[in-house]
Enzyme design. Structure first.
Site, PDB file in Angstrom:
ATOM      1  N   GLN A   1       2.988  -6.590   5.021  1.00  0.00           N
ATOM      2  CA  GLN A   1       1.844  -7.187   4.329  1.00  0.00           C
ATOM      3  C   GLN A   1       0.597  -6.297   4.540  1.00  0.00           C
ATOM      4  OE1 GLN A   1       3.873  -9.742   6.392  1.00  0.00           O
ATOM      5  NE2 GLN A   1       5.055  -9.382   4.570  1.00  0.00           N
TER       6      GLN A   1
ATOM      7  N   ARG B   1       1.862  -6.969 -10.380  1.00  0.00           N
ATOM      8  CA  ARG B   1       0.768  -7.033  -9.402  1.00  0.00           C
ATOM      9  C   ARG B   1      -0.568  -7.023 -10.142  1.00  0.00           C
ATOM     10  NH1 ARG B   1       3.577  -2.265  -6.034  1.00  0.00           N
ATOM     11  NH2 ARG B   1       5.089  -3.490  -4.864  1.00  0.00           N
TER      12      ARG B   1
ATOM     13  N   GLU C   1       0.822  -1.212   0.000  1.00  0.00           N
ATOM     14  CA  GLU C   1       0.000   0.000   0.000  1.00  0.00           C
ATOM     15  C   GLU C   1       0.861   1.269   0.000  1.00  0.00           C
ATOM     16  OE1 GLU C   1      -0.183  -2.446   2.227  1.00  0.00           O
ATOM     17  OE2 GLU C   1      -2.216  -3.264   2.272  1.00  0.00           O
ATOM     18  N   GLY C   2       2.163   1.094   0.266  1.00  0.00           N
ATOM     19  CA  GLY C   2       3.051   2.259   0.383  1.00  0.00           C
ATOM     20  C   GLY C   2       3.414   2.522   1.838  1.00  0.00           C
ATOM     21  N   LYS C   3       3.367   1.464   2.663  1.00  0.00           N
ATOM     22  CA  LYS C   3       3.643   1.618   4.097  1.00  0.00           C
ATOM     23  C   LYS C   3       5.035   2.186   4.346  1.00  0.00           C
ATOM     24  CE  LYS C   3       2.912  -2.785   4.478  1.00  0.00           C
ATOM     25  NZ  LYS C   3       2.392  -3.088   3.124  1.00  0.00           N
ATOM     26  N   GLY C   4       6.021   1.684   3.557  1.00  0.00           N
ATOM     27  CA  GLY C   4       7.411   2.123   3.752  1.00  0.00           C
ATOM     28  C   GLY C   4       7.541   3.630   3.626  1.00  0.00           C
TER      29      GLY C   4
ATOM     30  N   ASN D   1       9.516 -11.361   3.296  1.00  0.00           N
ATOM     31  CA  ASN D   1       8.453 -11.323   2.279  1.00  0.00           C
ATOM     32  C   ASN D   1       8.039  -9.873   2.032  1.00  0.00           C
ATOM     33  OD1 ASN D   1       7.430 -11.280   4.891  1.00  0.00           O
ATOM     34  ND2 ASN D   1       5.618 -12.496   4.452  1.00  0.00           N
TER      35      ASN D   1
ATOM     36  N   ALA E   1       7.935  -5.382  -5.150  1.00  0.00           N
ATOM     37  CA  ALA E   1       9.216  -4.850  -4.666  1.00  0.00           C
ATOM     38  C   ALA E   1      10.139  -5.977  -4.191  1.00  0.00           C
ATOM     39  CB  ALA E   1       8.968  -3.850  -3.543  1.00  0.00           C
TER      40      ALA E   1
ATOM     41  N   THR F   1       9.668  -9.549  -5.326  1.00  0.00           N
ATOM     42  CA  THR F   1       9.834 -10.613  -6.320  1.00  0.00           C
ATOM     43  C   THR F   1       9.800 -10.104  -7.759  1.00  0.00           C
ATOM     44  OG1 THR F   1       7.449 -10.952  -6.287  1.00  0.00           O
ATOM     45  CG2 THR F   1       8.742 -12.344  -4.816  1.00  0.00           C
ATOM     46  N   GLY F   2       9.424  -8.852  -7.968  1.00  0.00           N
ATOM     47  CA  GLY F   2       9.358  -8.292  -9.317  1.00  0.00           C
ATOM     48  C   GLY F   2       8.151  -8.763 -10.117  1.00  0.00           C
TER      49      GLY F   2
END
Ligand code: GDP
Ligand code: IMO
Ligand code: MG
Length: 420
Positions: free
Chosen positions: A221, A302, A13-16, A37, A296, A298-299
Site C-alpha cells: 500500500q 485507477r 507506486e511501483g514498489k514491486g 490487497n 494489479a 482488482t483490475g
C-alpha cells in the site's frame, strides 16, 4: 541493518519493481504489513508476474524471503502464488519463510469484508475485498488465528469457534452467500501452508542481522493509506509507514538505516476517498492510458492526477524518508505541460499541511506549471542524458520535500531505472 522501501502515495507506486531491482544488494526481503490487497508487479525474463503475498525478492536465487508477523496471510492466495513462482523454477521450500505470529485470513473474513462494504453503500471504502480489515480487527480484538496455530492439534476447534462468531456477524449483515467452496479451498491451502518453512520470525531476523546480513523491508500500500496517518477512514488497516517495519518484523528502530520512499512522477488512487489533485478530464484519461493505470489486484481503473507535493512532503516526514525513488517518469514523456500541487486551498486559505479530515473540506489544489520534456526517455540509461526539463521538474520536487530523488524509473522493465 535494515533498509525499507515504502510507498509514499496511495499505493501502486511501483514498489514491486523497485524491490526486485534492489534485491541483489540484500540477503533478506521481508514483507511487514498488508496482505493480498497488495499487487506488486515485476517482470521476470520479460514475463509479467503480480505478487500479492510473497515478497518481491523471490526471483533472486540466493535471497531469503520472509513474510513477517505484521502481514495478514490468506493461505489460498499464498498457495496459488507459490504455484506461479514454482512455474519459474523457484523453490519456495528453500527461500520462503513465514513468521509463526502472522495472522490468517479466513474465508469468513473475506465474507465480512464484502458484507461490511455492501452495508456502507455510497460511503464504501472501495476495499479490495480480500478480508484485510476483518482480519486485522480479529488481531486487535484478540480473536485471530495465527500461522503457528496451524501446528496445534486444536486448530479445527479454534477455527469453528471463530467461524461461529463470524457467522453471527454475517447474519447481522444479512449476508446470504454460500462460502462452502471458499472453506474447501482454505483447508486444502492450510495443508500446503503446513509444509512450508514456519519460523519464529523475530529471532530469525534478528539472528541474521546480528550475523551481518542485510534486510530490505518491503512495504505494501502507501503512506496515505496508513491506518493512522492516511486519509482515514479511506485507508487500509495496517501501518504502511516506517514504524510498521518495527512492529511487523520485530526489529528495533535503531536497526533501520535507509528509508527509500517510492512515488510516481504523477499520482493515482484506486478505491474511494479524497484525492485533491485528481483530474476528471482528458488529461486524467491520458495519464490512465499512457500509464496503463488499472489495478494489479482488482483490475479497477485507477483515478489519476498530478503529483501532490503536500502529501509527498507529509509522507517524507512521517516515514523519515532518506531517498525518494521516482517511478513512471516516462509516462509524462508526451505531455506539453505538467503540474505539481504545492498547497491546498481550503475556505480561501492556502495550507501546506494535510488537514485532519480531508473529506470534510472542499480542497482546491494550488498548482504550479512546468513545461513538459516531450522526449522519449524510455531508453535513457544515464542521468546526464535525461532531458533538462525533467531535471528541473525533479529539482523542484527535491527542494519542496527536502529529500532528494536518488533514482528515476523510466519504464516497467527491470533495467529501466537511472541513478541520479
Ligand atoms: P506496486 O503495488 O507499488 O508494486 O505497483 P503496481 O505493480 O501495482 O503498479 C505499478 C505498475 O507500473 C506496474 O504495472 C509496473 O509494471 C509499472 N511500472 C513500474 N515502474 C514503471 C515505470 O517506471 N514506468 C512505467 N511505464 N511503468 C512502470
Ligand atoms: P499495493 O501494495 C492501491 C486500497 C483499496 C481501498 C483501500 C482499502 O499494490 O500498493 P483494503 O483492501 O486494504 O481494505 O482496501 O486501500 N488499497 C490499495 N490501493 N494499492 C494497494 O496495494 C492497495 N491495497 C489496498 O483500493 O481503497
Ligand atoms: Mg499494486
Amino acid at each position: 541493518m535494515v533498509d525499507a522501501i515504502l510507498g509514499l502515495q496511495w499505493g501502486d507506486e511501483g514498489k514491486g519493481k523497485i524491490v526486485d531491482y534492489f534485491a541483489p544488494r540484500y540477503d533478506i526481503i521481508a514483507r511487514f504489513q498488508g496482505g493480498p490487497n497488495a499487487g506488486h508487479t515485476l517482470y521476470v525474463g520479460g514475463k509479467k508476474v503480480v505478487l500479492h503475498q510473497i515478497p518481491s525478492g523471490v526471483f533472486h536465487e540466493n535471497t531469503i524471503n520472509l513474510i513477517g508477523n505484521g502481514v495478514v496471510l490468506d493461505p489460498v492466495t499464498l498457495k496459488r502464488e507459490c504455484d506461479t513462482v514454482a512455474s519459474f523454477g523457484v523453490d519456495v521450500k528453500k527461500n520462503l519463510f513465514i513468521s509463526h505470529r502472522t495472522h490468517l485470513i479466513l474465508p469468513t473474513h473475506r465474507a465480512l469484508d464484502k458484507a461490511s462494504e455492501l452495508q456502507k453503500g455510497n460511503d464504501k471504502i472501495g476495499s479490495t475485498l480480500k478480508g484485510i480489515g476483518p482480519a486485522y480487527m480479529d488481531k486487535t480484538g484478540r480473536n485471530g488465528l495465527r500461522v503457528g496455530d496451524l501446528l496445534d492439534k486444536n486448530f479445527t476447534t479454534s477455527y469453528i469457534r471463530l467461524r461461529l462468531k463470524h457467522q453471527r456477524l454475517l447474519d447481522n449483515f444479512n449476508f446470504q452467500e454460500d462460502i462452502t467452496a471458499w472453506e474447501e479451498e482454505f483447508f486444502d491451502a492450510i495443508d500446503f501452508l503446513r509444509s512450508l518453512n514456519v519460523v519464529n520470525g523475530e529471532y530469525f531476523i534478528n539472528e541474521k542481522i546480528a550475523a551481518g546480513k542485510k534486510v530490505l523491508a518491503e512495504g505494501a500500500q502507501g503512506s496515505m493509506l496508513d491506518i493512522d496517518f492516511g486519509t482515514f477512514p479511506f485507508v487500509t488497516s495496517s501501518n504502511t509507514t516506517t514504524s510498521g517495519v518495527c512492529n511487523g518484523l520485530g526489529v528495533a528502530p535503531q536497526k533501520i538505516r535507509e528509508v527509500m520512499g517510492v512515488t510516481k512522477a504523477y499520482c493515482t488512487r484506486v478505491g474511494g476517498g479524497p484525492f485533491p489533485t485528481e483530474l476528471h478530464d482528458a488529461t486524467g484519461e491520458e495519464l490512465r492510458k499512457l500509464g496503463n493505470e488499472f489495478g494489479a489486484t482488482t483490475g479497477r481503473p485507477r483515478r489519476c492526477g498530478w503529483i501532490d507535493l503536500v502529501a509527498l512532503k507529509y509522507a517524507c516526514m512521517i516515514n523519515g524518508v532518506t531517498k525518494v525513488i521516482m517511478t513512471k517518469a516516462d509516462v509524462l514523456d508526451k505531455f506539453e505541460e505538467l503540474k505539481v500541487c504545492t498547497g491546498y486551498e481550503i475556505d480561501g486559505n492556502i495550507s501546506e499541511n494535510i488537514p485532519f479530515q480531508m473529506t470534510r473540506h472542499q480542497i482546491d489544489p494550488v498548482l504550479k506549471s512546468f513545461p513538459g520534456w516531450n522526449t522519449d526517455t524510455t531508453q535513457v540509461t544515464k542521468i546526464a542524458e535525461m532531458p533538462e526539463k525533467m531535471k528541473q521538474y525533479v529539482d523542484f520536487i527535491n527542494r519542496f520535500t527536502g529529500v532528494n530523488v536518488s533514482h528515476i524509473s523510466n519504464g516497467p522493465g527491470r533495467d529501466q531505472i537511472v541513478a541520479v
